[in-house]
Design a protein around this motif. Structure first.
Motif, mmCIF file in Angstrom:
data_model
loop_
_atom_site.group_PDB
_atom_site.id
_atom_site.type_symbol
_atom_site.label_atom_id
_atom_site.label_comp_id
_atom_site.label_asym_id
_atom_site.label_seq_id
_atom_site.Cartn_x
_atom_site.Cartn_y
_atom_site.Cartn_z
ATOM 1 N N HIS A 391 0.818 -1.214 0.000
ATOM 2 C CA HIS A 391 0.000 0.000 0.000
ATOM 3 C C HIS A 391 0.854 1.268 0.000
ATOM 4 O O HIS A 391 0.558 2.214 -0.723
ATOM 5 N N LEU A 392 1.907 1.254 0.852
ATOM 6 C CA LEU A 392 2.680 2.506 0.996
ATOM 7 C C LEU A 392 3.300 2.937 -0.316
ATOM 8 O O LEU A 392 3.331 4.121 -0.644
ATOM 9 N N MET A 393 3.788 1.967 -1.091
ATOM 10 C CA MET A 393 4.452 2.299 -2.366
ATOM 11 C C MET A 393 3.450 2.781 -3.409
ATOM 12 O O MET A 393 3.813 3.401 -4.386
ATOM 13 N N ARG A 394 2.152 2.480 -3.174
ATOM 14 C CA ARG A 394 1.124 2.955 -4.099
ATOM 15 C C ARG A 394 1.007 4.471 -4.035
ATOM 16 O O ARG A 394 0.779 5.124 -5.042
ATOM 17 N N GLY A 395 1.105 4.995 -2.803
ATOM 18 C CA GLY A 395 0.719 6.392 -2.642
ATOM 19 C C GLY A 395 1.731 7.318 -2.011
ATOM 20 O O GLY A 395 1.495 8.527 -1.951
ATOM 21 N N TYR A 396 2.821 6.794 -1.479
ATOM 22 C CA TYR A 396 3.845 7.668 -0.885
ATOM 23 C C TYR A 396 5.168 7.383 -1.563
ATOM 24 O O TYR A 396 5.590 6.228 -1.645
ATOM 25 N N GLU A 397 5.829 8.449 -1.991
ATOM 26 C CA GLU A 397 7.123 8.290 -2.645
ATOM 27 C C GLU A 397 8.196 8.221 -1.553
ATOM 28 O O GLU A 397 8.683 9.254 -1.088
ATOM 29 N N GLY A 398 8.493 7.013 -1.108
ATOM 30 C CA GLY A 398 9.544 6.827 -0.102
ATOM 31 C C GLY A 398 9.274 7.542 1.209
ATOM 32 O O GLY A 398 10.109 8.309 1.688
ATOM 33 N N LEU A 399 8.113 7.271 1.812
ATOM 34 C CA LEU A 399 7.799 7.915 3.102
ATOM 35 C C LEU A 399 8.868 7.587 4.134
ATOM 36 O O LEU A 399 9.301 8.450 4.901
ATOM 37 N N GLU A 400 9.328 6.327 4.122
ATOM 38 C CA GLU A 400 10.336 5.926 5.118
ATOM 39 C C GLU A 400 11.644 6.693 4.891
ATOM 40 O O GLU A 400 12.333 7.052 5.851
ATOM 41 N N ASP A 401 11.983 6.983 3.624
ATOM 42 C CA ASP A 401 13.221 7.728 3.331
ATOM 43 C C ASP A 401 13.069 9.187 3.758
ATOM 44 O O ASP A 401 14.002 9.796 4.273
ATOM 45 N N LYS A 402 11.888 9.740 3.507
ATOM 46 C CA LYS A 402 11.682 11.150 3.861
ATOM 47 C C LYS A 402 11.731 11.324 5.382
ATOM 48 O O LYS A 402 12.299 12.289 5.892
ATOM 49 N N LEU A 403 11.132 10.378 6.101
ATOM 50 C CA LEU A 403 11.175 10.464 7.560
ATOM 51 C C LEU A 403 12.615 10.325 8.054
ATOM 52 O O LEU A 403 13.044 11.012 8.973
ATOM 53 N N ARG A 404 13.373 9.437 7.381
ATOM 54 C CA ARG A 404 14.779 9.243 7.789
ATOM 55 C C ARG A 404 15.590 10.511 7.547
ATOM 56 O O ARG A 404 16.438 10.878 8.349
ATOM 57 N N LEU A 405 15.281 11.189 6.431
ATOM 58 C CA LEU A 405 15.951 12.469 6.141
ATOM 59 C C LEU A 405 15.750 13.472 7.268
ATOM 60 O O LEU A 405 16.605 14.328 7.514
ATOM 61 N N LEU A 406 14.609 13.352 7.940
ATOM 62 C CA LEU A 406 14.301 14.281 9.033
ATOM 63 C C LEU A 406 14.819 13.754 10.370
ATOM 64 O O LEU A 406 14.533 14.318 11.416
ATOM 65 N N GLY A 407 15.539 12.639 10.333
ATOM 66 C CA GLY A 407 16.173 12.135 11.557
ATOM 67 C C GLY A 407 15.487 10.935 12.167
ATOM 68 O O GLY A 407 15.930 10.443 13.213
ATOM 69 N N ALA A 408 14.431 10.437 11.559
ATOM 70 C CA ALA A 408 13.744 9.271 12.131
ATOM 71 C C ALA A 408 14.546 8.006 11.857
ATOM 72 O O ALA A 408 15.322 7.943 10.902
ATOM 73 N N GLU A 409 14.320 7.007 12.705
ATOM 74 C CA GLU A 409 14.950 5.706 12.455
ATOM 75 C C GLU A 409 13.938 4.824 11.741
ATOM 76 O O GLU A 409 13.096 4.182 12.377
ATOM 77 N N THR A 410 13.988 4.867 10.433
ATOM 78 C CA THR A 410 13.046 4.068 9.639
ATOM 79 C C THR A 410 13.823 3.413 8.507
ATOM 80 O O THR A 410 14.741 4.014 7.952
ATOM 81 N N GLU A 411 13.445 2.208 8.158
ATOM 82 C CA GLU A 411 14.066 1.589 6.983
ATOM 83 C C GLU A 411 13.123 0.548 6.389
ATOM 84 O O GLU A 411 12.282 -0.020 7.085
ATOM 85 N N LYS A 412 13.321 0.328 5.102
ATOM 86 C CA LYS A 412 12.564 -0.725 4.434
ATOM 87 C C LYS A 412 13.386 -1.993 4.547
ATOM 88 O O LYS A 412 14.560 -2.007 4.170
#
Ligand code: UD1
Length: 421
Positions: A391-412
Motif C-alpha cells: 500500500h505505501l508504495m502505491r501512494g507515498y514516494e519513499g515515506l520511510e526515506d523522507k522520515l529518515r531524512l528528518l532524523g527518524a529511524e526508519t528503513e525498508k
C-alpha cells in the motif's frame, strides 16, 4: 512482502521536499487519452499507482515513455484496454471511462471492485454519463458505455471526486454545454481543470460546486506539472507534530491544507507558511474533534495519520468518519501498540496520552499504513510494519526515506509484491 522497521525516533528536524500529488497525476494521465497529440507530465512521482496508470494507457494503445520524472503519452488511436487484470489493480482505473467515452463514443471496461475501506460503487460516474446521452450496460463485471455525448445538466447526489473528474473530462468533447452541480471542489479537480484548459478545453467554475464545460471539437497536447501532494505533506506534518519537531515541508501548499493545519494549530503546533513551503514547530498537546468531509472540509485521507497525533495528546478526542464506511482499520493495530481507541459506527473515541510500544503490525490500506509508520516513531522499541500488498508504495514516494531524512529511524527491510485498490 514489503516490510518496514521503525524505531522510537528523536525530534524530527530538517527539510524535505513534497512530491507531486498522486490524486492529481492519475486523472491528468487519464486525460491524455482525450487527444492524439503528445502530453508531457513533469515531476511524476515514483508510485505503483502511477506506473499502473501508465500501463493502463499503454493497454489502451497509447505510446508511453517515462524518462526520469517526465511521463510522455501519445495516444494516436484509443482502444479499449486489453489488460483487464490491470484495471482491477487500482480503483482509479475508472478514470479512463470518461476520456474513452468522449474520444471513441464507446468503450468497455472491467469495473473496479470494492476495496478495504469501502464498497466504492461507480453509480454516480455512470448516471452522469447517461445524462450526457451515453447508453450504459453492465454485465458480468464489465461496463459498456456507448453513444455520442451531448452537453447536459448533471446533479451529483454526492460530490464524488472521481465522478466529477470523469464527467468533466467526458464533457470537454461533448457537443454543447454541460453543468455539473454539487461537484467536488478538491484542489485536484482544479488542477485537472488547469490541465484540460491547457489542452484547449473550455471550463469555468472548477473548485466550486458548479462546473460549466463547453464542449470543443478537439483537444491538443500540453505540458504540465501537477500540484504537490497535500496528503503526503499532511502526513509529514503529523510526524513533526508527534515528535515535537521543527521541519520545513518544501513545496507544500498550505492553501490546500487549511482543515488539517487548523486542527494542528488548535492542538498547539506552530504552522507557518513561507515562500519555500510549510514550517512546523512544536507538539500537538490538546485533544481534538474531527469530522471528515468533502473539501474544503477535513480530508478522509488524513483521518488515520491525525488519529495517531490525537492518541498522543492529553484528553479525549472524537473523530467522525463520514466519507468511507470502513476506514478505521488502523484502530485495531494502534490499540495493539497500546493506544486506547473505541470505535462505535462512524465514531472513534480516542483516549489520549497512552504510551505506545513497538509491535508487529499490518497495513490494511494506504493511509492506515502511513498512520502505523507514524505510530512507530513514538512507540518505545521497534515496530515492524508488514505491508502485504504494498500500500505505501502505491501512494507515498519513499515515506520511510523522507522520515529518515528528518532524523527518524526508519528503513525498508524488504521489497515485495504490490497491488489492489
Ligand atoms: C478520491 C481519492 C481518495 C480520497 C477520496 C475522497 C483519487 C485517486 N482518490 O477517491 O484518495 O479518499 O477521493 O476524498 O483521487 N461514491 C458513490 N458512488 C460513486 C462514487 C463515489 O457512492 O459513483 C461514494 C464512495 O463510495 C465514497 C464517497 O462517495 O463513500 C467518496 O468517493 P469519491 O469522492 O468518489 O472518492 P474517489 O474519487 O474514489
Amino acid at each position: 512482502m514489503p516490510q518496514y522497521r521503525i524505531c522510537h525516533s528523536p525530534r524530527l528536524t530538517g527539510e524535505v521536499r513534497i512530491s507531486t500529488a498522486k490524486n492529481a497525476v492519475l486523472p491528468i494521465l487519464a486525460a491524455a487519452l482525450l487527444t492524439q497529440e503528445e502530453v508531457i507530465i513533469h515531476q511524476t512521482p515514483a508510485l505503483t499507482d502511477v506506473r499502473h496508470m501508465l500501463d493502463i494507457l499503454r493497454s489502451c494503445g497509447a505510446e508511453v515513455e517515462a524518462e526520469e520524472t517526465d511521463a510522455r503519452v501519445r495516444c494516436l488511436a484509443a482502444g479499449d484496454p486489453e489488460d483487464h487484470a490491470l484495471l482491477r489493480t487500482m480503483r482509479a482505473s475508472v478514470l479512463i471511462l470518461g476520456p474513452l467515452a468522449a474520444r471513441k463514443g464507446e468503450c468497455s471496461l472491467t469495473m473496479p471492485g470494492g476495496c478495504a475501506i469501502g464498497q466504492r460503487p461507480i453509480d454516480l460516474h455512470l448516471k452522469g454519463l447517461q445524462k450526457l446521452g451515453a447508453k450504459v450496460e453492465q454485465e458480468g463485471g464489465t461496463v459498456r458505455v456507448s453513444g455520442a455525448l451531448k452537453g447536459a445538466n448533471v446533479y451529483l447526489d454526492f460530490p464524488s471526486v472521481g465522478a466529477t473528474e470523469n464527467l468533466m473530462m467526458a464533457a470537454t468533447l461533448a457537443k454543447g454545454v454541460t453543468r455539473i452541480e454539487n461537484a467536488a471542489k478538491e484542489p485536484e479537480i482544479v488542477d485537472l481543470c488547469h490541465f484540460l484548459t491547457m489542452m484547449g478545453a473550455r471550463i469555468a467554475g472548477a473548485g466550486t460546486a458548479n462546473i460549466i464545460i463547453e464542449g470543443v471539437e478537439r483537444l491538443h497536447g500540453a505540458e504540465y506539472t501537477p500540484i504537490p501532494d497535500r496528503i503526503e505533506a499532511g502526513t509529514l506534518a503529523c510526524a513533526a507534530a508527534l515528535t515535537e519537531g521543527g521541519v520545513l515541508l518544501e513545496r507544500a501548499r498550505t492553501d490546500h491544507m487549511r482543515a488539517l493545519l487548523f486542527k494542528l494549530s488548535e492542538s498547539g503546533v506552530i504552522c507557518q507558511e513561507d515562500e519555500r513551503g510549510l514550517r512546523l514547530r512544536g507538539k500537538a498537546r490538546h485533544p481534538m474533534e474531527v469530522r471528515t468531509l468533502s473539501y474544503p472540509g477535513f480530508p478522509t485521507d488524513m483521518q488515520a495519520p491525525l488519529m495517531v497525533v490525537a492518541a498522543q495528546t492529553h484528553g479525549l478526542s472524537v473523530f467522525l468518519e463520514t466519507i468511507f464506511e470502513n476506514r478505521y482499520m488502523h484502530v485495531v493495530e494502534l490499540n495493539r501498540m497500546g493506544a486506547q481507541i473505541r470505535v462505535e459506527g462512524q465514531l472513534a473515541l480516542i483516549q489520549g496520552g497512552r504510551a505506545l510500544t513497538g509491535a508487529h503490525v499490518s497495513a490494511t490500506d494506504l493511509r492506515a499504513a502511513a498512520a502505523l509508520m507514524l505510530a512507530g516513531l513514538v512507540a518505545q522499541g521497534e515496530t515492524i510494519l508488514s505491508d502485504p500488498v504494498g500500500h505505501l508504495m502505491r501512494g507515498y514516494e519513499g515515506l520511510e526515506d523522507k522520515l529518515r531524512l528528518l532524523g527518524a529511524e526508519t528503513e525498508k527491510l524488504s521489497e515485495g509484491a504490490m497491488n489492489q485498490e
